[in-house]
Design an enzyme around this catalytic site. Structure first.
Site, PDB file in Angstrom:
ATOM      1  N   LYS A  22      44.721  49.822  41.522  1.00 37.33           N
ATOM      2  CA  LYS A  22      44.521  49.675  40.080  1.00 37.33           C
ATOM      3  C   LYS A  22      45.227  50.815  39.358  1.00 37.33           C
ATOM      4  CE  LYS A  22      41.027  48.610  36.578  1.00 37.33           C
ATOM      5  NZ  LYS A  22      39.703  48.005  36.353  1.00 37.33           N
ATOM      6  N   ASN A  41      35.059  39.128  35.705  1.00 34.94           N
ATOM      7  CA  ASN A  41      34.865  40.374  36.456  1.00 34.94           C
ATOM      8  C   ASN A  41      33.899  40.225  37.623  1.00 34.94           C
ATOM      9  OD1 ASN A  41      36.735  41.965  35.120  1.00 34.94           O
ATOM     10  ND2 ASN A  41      35.293  42.481  33.485  1.00 34.94           N
ATOM     11  N   ASP A  75      35.524  45.917  38.142  1.00 38.92           N
ATOM     12  CA  ASP A  75      35.855  46.377  36.796  1.00 38.92           C
ATOM     13  C   ASP A  75      34.686  47.111  36.126  1.00 38.92           C
ATOM     14  OD1 ASP A  75      37.440  46.802  34.626  1.00 38.92           O
ATOM     15  OD2 ASP A  75      37.609  44.704  34.022  1.00 38.92           O
ATOM     16  N   ASP A 107      30.746  44.794  30.766  1.00 35.83           N
ATOM     17  CA  ASP A 107      31.858  43.863  30.572  1.00 35.83           C
ATOM     18  C   ASP A 107      31.717  42.724  31.575  1.00 35.83           C
ATOM     19  OD1 ASP A 107      34.145  42.754  29.494  1.00 35.83           O
ATOM     20  OD2 ASP A 107      35.523  44.008  30.628  1.00 35.83           O
TER      21      ASP A 107
HETATM   22  P1  ATP Z   1      41.054  43.042  32.255  1.00 31.73           P
HETATM   23  O1  ATP Z   1      41.681  44.037  31.323  1.00 31.73           O
HETATM   24  O2  ATP Z   1      41.756  41.720  32.318  1.00 31.73           O
HETATM   25  O3  ATP Z   1      39.545  42.940  32.114  1.00 31.73           O
HETATM   26  P2  ATP Z   1      41.380  45.010  34.156  1.00 31.73           P
HETATM   27  O4  ATP Z   1      42.754  45.420  33.805  1.00 31.73           O
HETATM   28  O5  ATP Z   1      40.266  45.780  33.605  1.00 31.73           O
HETATM   29  O6  ATP Z   1      41.226  43.544  33.743  1.00 31.73           O
HETATM   30  P3  ATP Z   1      40.160  44.406  36.711  1.00 31.73           P
HETATM   31  O7  ATP Z   1      39.235  43.494  35.998  1.00 31.73           O
HETATM   32  O8  ATP Z   1      39.563  45.513  37.482  1.00 31.73           O
HETATM   33  O9  ATP Z   1      41.273  44.999  35.758  1.00 31.73           O
HETATM   34  O10 ATP Z   1      41.060  43.537  37.708  1.00 31.73           O
HETATM   35  C1  ATP Z   1      41.871  42.492  37.220  1.00 31.73           C
HETATM   36  C2  ATP Z   1      41.977  41.360  38.237  1.00 31.73           C
HETATM   37  O11 ATP Z   1      42.577  41.827  39.443  1.00 31.73           O
HETATM   38  C3  ATP Z   1      40.645  40.791  38.651  1.00 31.73           C
HETATM   39  O12 ATP Z   1      40.233  39.760  37.800  1.00 31.73           O
HETATM   40  C4  ATP Z   1      40.908  40.284  40.061  1.00 31.73           C
HETATM   41  O13 ATP Z   1      41.453  38.988  40.011  1.00 31.73           O
HETATM   42  C5  ATP Z   1      41.954  41.253  40.573  1.00 31.73           C
HETATM   43  N1  ATP Z   1      41.317  42.321  41.361  1.00 31.73           N
HETATM   44  C6  ATP Z   1      40.833  43.486  40.889  1.00 31.73           C
HETATM   45  N2  ATP Z   1      40.321  44.240  41.879  1.00 31.73           N
HETATM   46  C7  ATP Z   1      40.475  43.530  43.016  1.00 31.73           C
HETATM   47  C8  ATP Z   1      40.157  43.774  44.399  1.00 31.73           C
HETATM   48  N3  ATP Z   1      39.565  44.899  44.796  1.00 31.73           N
HETATM   49  N4  ATP Z   1      40.482  42.824  45.302  1.00 31.73           N
HETATM   50  C9  ATP Z   1      41.079  41.679  44.910  1.00 31.73           C
HETATM   51  N5  ATP Z   1      41.407  41.393  43.634  1.00 31.73           N
HETATM   52  C10 ATP Z   1      41.121  42.296  42.692  1.00 31.73           C
HETATM   53 MN    MN Z   2      38.650  42.793  34.196  1.00 28.37          MN
END
Ligand code: ATP
Ligand code: MN
Length: 307
Positions: free
Chosen positions: A77, A248, A261, A243
Site C-alpha cells: 500500500k 473495505n 483499510d 469507513d
Molecule cells: P479507497 O481510497 O478506494 O477506499 P484505499 O486507497 O484506502 O482505497 P484500501 O481500501 O486499503 O485502499 O485497498 C484498496 C483495494 O485494494 C481493496 O479494495 C482491495 O481490493 C485491495 N487490497 C487492499 N489490501 C489488500 C490485501 N492485503 N490483499 C488483497 N487485496 C487488497
Molecule cells: Mn478502501
C-alpha cells in the site's frame, strides 16, 4: 498514467505493454523517493517482483509484490504524498490529540501527516491481528509504504509453500550477487501490468461488493459475521472502523470476512467516534437490505449491540 490506471482498474482482461515510456511515467507518478524505496525492497531481497496495480484509490495505490524464491506474496500500500488527498481526512484528524501539532496557521503539514497516517494504519492492523481479527498481517512500514499479507483469490496451500520456502533457502545464495541483483531491479518493477487470467497468481480475493454469494443463508451469515466483528472491534480493540462498507471488506477463502483499510479508524474517545459508528452501521445495513434484499436489524439495535 492516470488514464491508463483507469483502464487498469476497469478492464481486468487487458494487458498494457510496458515499454520504456510507460516506465518513465510510472516513475513520475510514484514519486522518486517512493520508487527508490520500492527498489530497495528488491535489492534487499524482500521482493523479487512488483507486478501489477491492484487498486488506485484517492489516498493510496495498492501494488502486488512477490518473492518468487519463497513464494511469499505482498500487498503493497503506497500512500499518496500529495496534499490535496488529505483535505477530507481532516474530520478524522482534528478530534484526535495525536494529531495536534500538524497544523500551522491552520495549514496541514502534509509530509508529517502522511507519515503519521500510514503509521496509524500499521498500528491498527497490528492491534487487530494481535487480538485475533481477520486482517491482512502487517509486515513492515517504510515511510509511506505499507507491506502486508496479500489476500489472494487462490491462496497457496500452507504445506506447499513451506516446502517451497525450504528450497528457496538454498536458492537464495544465487541472488546474493549484488551487482546482478541491482541490474535486474528495474525490470522487476512493473506496476502497470495487469493480470490476463484469473488463474494467474496475484489476483486479490474479492471485495464483499464483488462477491457472488452461494445462498440467502450465506448472505445472512456474512451479515451477522460483520456485526459481530464490529462489536468485538469496539469491545476488544477499542476501535471504530469509520469507513466500513462493502468496499473495505474482503471475502477470503469463500467464507471468511477480512477487514481492511483501517487508516482512519478511531478510538471511542474520539469526539466523532459514535457518529462514525452509526455511519458504518448504516453502510452495512444499506448494502444488505438494498443490494442483497435481506431483512436487517434496526440500526439503533445494532448500535446498542456494538457498544
Ligand atoms: P479507497 O481510497 O478506494 O477506499 P484505499 O486507497 O484506502 O482505497 P484500501 O481500501 O486499503 O485502499 O485497498 C484498496 C483495494 O485494494 C481493496 O479494495 C482491495 O481490493 C485491495 N487490497 C487492499 N489490501 C489488500 C490485501 N492485503 N490483499 C488483497 N487485496 C487488497
Ligand atoms: Mn478502501
Amino acid at each position: 498514467y492516470q488514464d491508463k490506471i483507469k483502464i487498469d482498474s476497469q478492464v481486468k482482461s487487458a494487458r498494457i505493454e510496458k515499454d520504456k515510456s510507460d516506465r518513465a511515467t510510472v516513475e513520475n507518478a510514484i514519486d522518486p523517493k517512493t520508487f527508490n524505496q520500492l527498489q530497495k525492497f528488491i535489492r534487499n531481497g524482500t521482493l523479487t517482483k512488483i507486478d501489477g496495480c491492484l487498486s488506485t484509490g484517492k489516498e493510496a495505490n495498492i501494488y502486488y509484490g512477490i518473492n518468487e524464491l519463497t513464494g511469499k506474496e505482498f500487498a503493497i500500500k503506497v500512500y499518496k504524498t500529495s496534499v490535496l488527498v488529505f483535505k477530507d481526512r481532516e474530520r478524522y484528524i482534528s478530534g484526535e490529540f495525536r494529531f495536534k501539532g500538524f497544523k500551522n496557521n491552520n495549514k496541514i503539514n502534509a509530509r508529517k501527516l502522511i507519515k503519521v497516517w500510514s503509521e496509524k494504519e500499521f498500528r491498527n492492523l497490528k492491534r487487530l491481528k494481535l487480538n485475533g481479527f481477520n486482517v491482512p498481517e502487517p509486515y513492515e512500514l517504510k515511510s509511506n509504504i505499507l507491506m502486508m499479507e496479500f489476500l489472494s483469490r487462490n491462496p497457496v496451500d500452507e504445506e506447499e509453500s513451506s516446502a517451497a520456502a525450504a528450497d528457496a533457502e538454498k536458492a537464495s545464495s544465487a541472488v546474493n550477487d549484488e551487482a546482478a541483483a541491482a541490474e535486474s531491479v528495474e525490470d522487476a518493477i512493473a506496476p502497470l501490468t495487469i493480470k490476463s487470467s484469473e488463474n494467474e497468481r496475484g489476483w486479490p480475493a474479492p471485495r464483499l461488493k464483488d462477491y457472488e454469494f452461494k445462498s440467502d443463508q450465506q448472505i445472512f451469515d456474512i451479515y451477522q459475521q460483520i456485526l459481530v466483528n464490529m462489536r468485538l472491534m469496539y469491545q476488544k480493540c477499542r476501535l471504530v472502523h469509520a469507513d466500513l462498507s462493502e468496499y473495505n471488506l474482503i471475502m477470503y477463502k469463500d467464507g471468511e470476512i477480512y477487514i481492511i483499510d483501517v487508516s482512519q479508524s478511531v478510538e471511542p474517545n474520539h469526539p466523532m467516534a459514535l457518529d462514525f459508528l452509526r455511519m458504518d452501521i448504516k453502510n452495512i445495513n444499506d448494502y444488505f437490505q438494498k443490494k442483497k434484499k435481506i431483512d436487517v436489524f434496526l440500526e439503533k439495535e445494532i448500535f446498542k449491540f456494538v457498544i
